[in-house]
Design a protein around this motif. Structure first.
Motif, mmCIF file in Angstrom:
data_model
loop_
_atom_site.group_PDB
_atom_site.id
_atom_site.type_symbol
_atom_site.label_atom_id
_atom_site.label_comp_id
_atom_site.label_asym_id
_atom_site.label_seq_id
_atom_site.Cartn_x
_atom_site.Cartn_y
_atom_site.Cartn_z
ATOM 1 N N ALA A 70 -1.354 -6.828 -16.392
ATOM 2 C CA ALA A 70 -1.710 -6.052 -15.210
ATOM 3 C C ALA A 70 -2.532 -7.026 -14.257
ATOM 4 O O ALA A 70 -2.982 -8.077 -14.684
ATOM 5 C CB ALA A 70 -2.902 -4.967 -15.747
ATOM 6 N N SER A 71 -2.552 -6.630 -12.984
ATOM 7 C CA SER A 71 -3.282 -7.479 -12.023
ATOM 8 C C SER A 71 -3.415 -6.823 -10.665
ATOM 9 O O SER A 71 -2.891 -5.579 -10.445
ATOM 10 C CB SER A 71 -2.349 -8.863 -11.917
ATOM 11 O OG SER A 71 -1.279 -8.349 -11.125
ATOM 12 N N VAL A 72 -4.484 -7.296 -10.041
ATOM 13 C CA VAL A 72 -5.099 -6.593 -8.677
ATOM 14 C C VAL A 72 -4.679 -7.532 -7.434
ATOM 15 O O VAL A 72 -5.303 -8.489 -7.388
ATOM 16 C CB VAL A 72 -6.475 -6.303 -8.813
ATOM 17 C CG1 VAL A 72 -6.872 -5.862 -7.580
ATOM 18 C CG2 VAL A 72 -6.890 -5.817 -10.102
ATOM 19 N N GLY A 87 -7.751 -1.893 -3.795
ATOM 20 C CA GLY A 87 -7.061 -0.596 -4.166
ATOM 21 C C GLY A 87 -5.810 -0.663 -4.601
ATOM 22 O O GLY A 87 -5.106 0.398 -4.410
ATOM 23 N N GLN A 88 -5.218 -1.710 -5.228
ATOM 24 C CA GLN A 88 -3.900 -1.784 -5.990
ATOM 25 C C GLN A 88 -4.068 -2.311 -7.293
ATOM 26 O O GLN A 88 -4.698 -3.235 -7.771
ATOM 27 C CB GLN A 88 -3.066 -2.430 -5.221
ATOM 28 C CG GLN A 88 -2.631 -1.805 -3.597
ATOM 29 C CD GLN A 88 -1.653 -2.341 -3.010
ATOM 30 O OE1 GLN A 88 -1.252 -3.660 -3.274
ATOM 31 N NE2 GLN A 88 -1.161 -1.881 -2.175
ATOM 32 N N LEU A 89 -3.152 -1.711 -8.200
ATOM 33 C CA LEU A 89 -3.183 -2.346 -9.510
ATOM 34 C C LEU A 89 -1.585 -2.361 -9.805
ATOM 35 O O LEU A 89 -0.938 -1.373 -9.858
ATOM 36 C CB LEU A 89 -3.865 -1.334 -10.592
ATOM 37 C CG LEU A 89 -3.684 -1.930 -11.969
ATOM 38 C CD1 LEU A 89 -4.461 -3.239 -12.266
ATOM 39 C CD2 LEU A 89 -4.000 -0.964 -13.073
ATOM 40 N N THR A 101 0.300 0.971 -8.663
ATOM 41 C CA THR A 101 -0.449 2.190 -8.482
ATOM 42 C C THR A 101 -1.923 1.898 -7.642
ATOM 43 O O THR A 101 -2.295 0.812 -7.642
ATOM 44 C CB THR A 101 -1.155 2.915 -10.015
ATOM 45 O OG1 THR A 101 -1.731 4.135 -9.648
ATOM 46 C CG2 THR A 101 -1.921 1.970 -10.697
ATOM 47 N N GLU A 102 -2.282 3.087 -7.140
ATOM 48 C CA GLU A 102 -3.515 3.038 -6.226
ATOM 49 C C GLU A 102 -4.717 3.364 -6.845
ATOM 50 O O GLU A 102 -4.718 4.064 -7.978
ATOM 51 C CB GLU A 102 -3.355 3.719 -4.987
ATOM 52 C CG GLU A 102 -2.151 3.350 -3.929
ATOM 53 C CD GLU A 102 -2.191 4.224 -2.903
ATOM 54 O OE1 GLU A 102 -2.735 5.139 -2.776
ATOM 55 O OE2 GLU A 102 -1.322 3.835 -1.971
ATOM 56 N N ILE A 103 -5.984 2.598 -6.482
ATOM 57 C CA ILE A 103 -7.032 2.871 -7.272
ATOM 58 C C ILE A 103 -8.231 2.881 -6.168
ATOM 59 O O ILE A 103 -8.132 2.301 -5.301
ATOM 60 C CB ILE A 103 -7.563 1.688 -8.498
ATOM 61 C CG1 ILE A 103 -7.647 0.281 -7.781
ATOM 62 C CG2 ILE A 103 -6.581 1.809 -9.507
ATOM 63 C CD1 ILE A 103 -7.857 -0.825 -8.610
ATOM 64 N N PRO A 104 -9.333 3.497 -6.370
ATOM 65 C CA PRO A 104 -10.384 3.370 -5.324
ATOM 66 C C PRO A 104 -10.752 2.183 -4.995
ATOM 67 O O PRO A 104 -10.689 1.138 -5.927
ATOM 68 C CB PRO A 104 -11.749 4.409 -5.944
ATOM 69 C CG PRO A 104 -10.733 5.251 -7.077
ATOM 70 C CD PRO A 104 -9.664 4.403 -7.505
ATOM 71 N N VAL A 105 -10.942 1.774 -4.021
ATOM 72 C CA VAL A 105 -11.544 0.269 -3.529
ATOM 73 C C VAL A 105 -12.735 -0.224 -4.123
ATOM 74 O O VAL A 105 -12.824 -1.273 -4.676
ATOM 75 C CB VAL A 105 -11.584 0.218 -1.840
ATOM 76 C CG1 VAL A 105 -12.118 -1.190 -1.499
ATOM 77 C CG2 VAL A 105 -10.363 0.728 -1.260
#
Length: 239
Positions: free
Chosen positions: A144-146, A150-152, A209-213
């Protein structure tokens, strides 16, 4: 008296006398022309005779023969030059075509090398993930990486061991996240991503997938469930 007249005629004081020819002027001109022509013919004969004696006439014929040979050689050289120019133009065209072909081949070789390297990377990835033995469903190689706020992005390999006799699997996989948000613990009750999964032996998954900033993801968990919701495999990764 007679003597005086005779002496006067013989003296300087005697009257002038004019001698005129009795030939008409056309005949005189004709005679002059004949004389000039005879003189010219005589001079030409003397010139040619002198050339013959001196050997100039033979040299003139040799010079004319040599000049003809030189002209023939010049024509041959012109033809050879034109032929060489044509060959040079053809060779230049062939050289340009060969260079273009070599450039295309170099580009194809480069593309094949990149494709080969990608295949090697994939092969190495699969070799690292293959288990030594065992049966059942497994999740391996979770990464996994960012890439941006707001993205993973995640990658994993789902494998169903037991050979080709295993029935086709139908179900889904879920991605669960946990971490901190503004310095506080963050763990959503629902999966961040749910996708259907249908496979027989293995399936490589690459997702985003999207995540909160303002969230910092600390752990990623992947679960594989069948259509009845039974858990078959899971794997966690700490960031």
């Amino acid at each position: 008296m007679r003597w005086r007249l005779f002496r006067r005629r013989l003296s300087i004081s005697s009257p002038r006398m004019t001698v005129r020819s009795h030939l008409p002027w056309p005949l005189r001109w004709a005679a002059v022309a004949v004389a000039l022509g005879f003189s010219g013919a005589l001079a030409l004969w003397a010139f040619e005779f002198g050339k013959g004696i001196a050997g100039l006439d033979h040299e003139s014929r040799n010079a004319a023969q040599v000049l003809g040979q030189l002209r023939e050689q010049m024509d041959d050289l012109k033809r050879d030059r034109d032929q060489a120019q044509s060959i040079a133009n053809t060779a230049d065209s062939l050289l340009k075509a060969e260079r273009a072909t070599q450039q295309r081949l170099a580009e194809q070789v480069k593309a094949l090398e990149m494709e080969n390297q990608a295949l090697k990377d994939d092969l190495g990835f699969f070799e690292r993930l293959l288990p030594a033995s065992g049966e059942g469903m497994t999740v391996r190689g979770l990464q996994a990486s960012v890439p941006a706020a707001g993205q993973l992005r995640f990658q994993l390999l789902v494998m169903q061991q037991g050979g080709r006799t295993q029935p086709e699997f139908r179900g889904r996989y879920e991605v669960l996240l946990s971490g901190t948000q503004d310095g506080k613990a963050w763990a959503p009750p629902t999966p961040a991503l749910t996708k259907p999964l249908q496979m027989r032996q293995y399936q490589r998954i690459d997702g985003l997938t999207e995540i909160p900033v303002n969230v910092v993801v600390r752990q990623v968990q992947v679960r594989v469930l069948d259509e009845q919701g039974r858990l078959h495999a899971t794997q966690s990764l700490k960031l």
